[in-house]
Design an enzyme around this catalytic site. Structure first.
Site: not given
Ligand code: HSE
Length: 334
Positions: A216, A30-31, A201, A121, A212
């Protein structure tokens, strides 16, 4: 005759020579795919405005035979990390996710004297300070906030201002799920839609259980307060078990359920936690809709700054990777 700003801007005589940057891209999902699309679409603009030409020299993929977007040149694909790292390049862009291969890649890239731009991250949470020790060639705007430039804000705009609080919605997937449930979708359908959209993810429990967001938040605490993200304890609670009922209950009391991450610097040290919260509708964090992130940063001198924008998804994350590439290589910016 006087020279106007417009005529100076259009004069080619003063333009710096174009720098060609060799990019080795790890990850073509995706990225990574969105970054290739961005580089192709903005190639002329990057040359004209930033005097940069990005030349993708290698792409590391888990499965080279998988069908991909047209922006992917098949001859550049490899599944070998050694071959990838042996390819001469100026910068490695790491968009592969996970920790094992990413760690080898990150250290290999920096040890080979390359710059490293990463969206990872989870890797930075454990290895960030060790990787940063290689010097300023490590950039990670895409690791927090997606397209919201919070890393640069903390590193540069608010440097030296004594930030003491960060309060934020940092996970796009859970926010998207909560927003869809507010609009009438059941939880399972909302999660499936978040996965289809490329927000979640590879292991969505990292989103749902708050891991996640905790990763962050630890990175923001590192940038804002100098806390070591690998040892910082982030008390973490994910979405409640019965999310549908919790969202409906929140609406009945005129509130919104959001997964809120907060880190504060106090006399006794840094505290950090991620947990679901019932927010009043006039709370800026309640305004996060779908995959958006909202991040508030409070410092003695600037008060509270609030940023809001797309926090997940290929296009937003790739835009942050591209911003790092431009800042690393644009003539005169470092
Ligand atoms: N899985 C992460 C989110 C992707 O939903 O924020 C972006 O870091």
């Amino acid at each position: 005759m006087s020279t106007t700003l417009a005529s100076r801007a259009s004069s080619t005589a003063s333009r710096p020579p174009v720098t060609t940057v060799r990019v080795a891209l790890a990850g073509c999902g995706t990225v990574g795919g969105a970054l290739l699309d961005l580089l192709a679409r903005h190639a002329d603009d990057l040359t004209r405005r930033h005097a940069l030409r990005f030349h993708v020299v290698r792409i590391l993929a888990r499965d080279a035979s998988r069908p991909r977007s047209t922006a992917v040149e098949r001859a550049l694909l490899t599944t070998s990390v050694a071959e990838f790292l042996d390819t001469p390049a100026d910068v490695v862009v790491e968009a592969i996710g996970g920790s094992c291969t990413a760690d080898v890649l990150a250290r290999g890239a920096l040890a080979h004297g390359r710059a490293l731009v990463t969206a990872n991250k989870a890797l930075l949470r454990t290895q960030g300070p060790a990787l940063a020790a290689f010097g300023p060639r490590l950039r990670f705007e895409a690791a927090v906030g997606g397209g919201v430039p919070i890393v640069r804000l903390l590193r540069e705009g608010l440097a030296g201002q004594g930030v003491h609080r960060v309060r934020a919605v940092l996970n796009g997937t859970t926010n998207y799920i909560l927003s869809r449930i507010e609009r009438g979708d059941p939880y399972a359908a909302a999660l499936a839609a978040a996965q289809r959209a490329g927000f979640a993810e590879a292991d969505p429990s990292r989103d749902l259980q708050g891991v996640d967001a905790a990763d962050k938040l630890a990175l923001l605490a590192w940038l804002a307060f100098g806390a070591d993200p690998s040892t910082l304890e982030v008390v973490t609670e994910g979405l409640p078990r019965d999310v549908d009922a919790a969202v409906r209950g929140a609406a009945r009391s005129g509130r919104r359920l959001r997964l809120v991450a907060t880190a504060e610097r106090a006399a006794r040290g840094v505290t950090a936690h991620v947990s679901p919260a019932l927010l009043h509708l006039d709370d800026p964090l309640a305004a996060a809709v779908d995959e958006e992130n909202v991040i508030q940063v409070t410092s003695a001198s600037s008060g509270t700054l609030t940023l809001r924008g797309r926090g997940a998804g290929g296009a937003a994350t790739a835009a942050a990777l591209l911003a790092d590439l431009i800042h690393l290589f644009q003539p005169g910016t470092h």
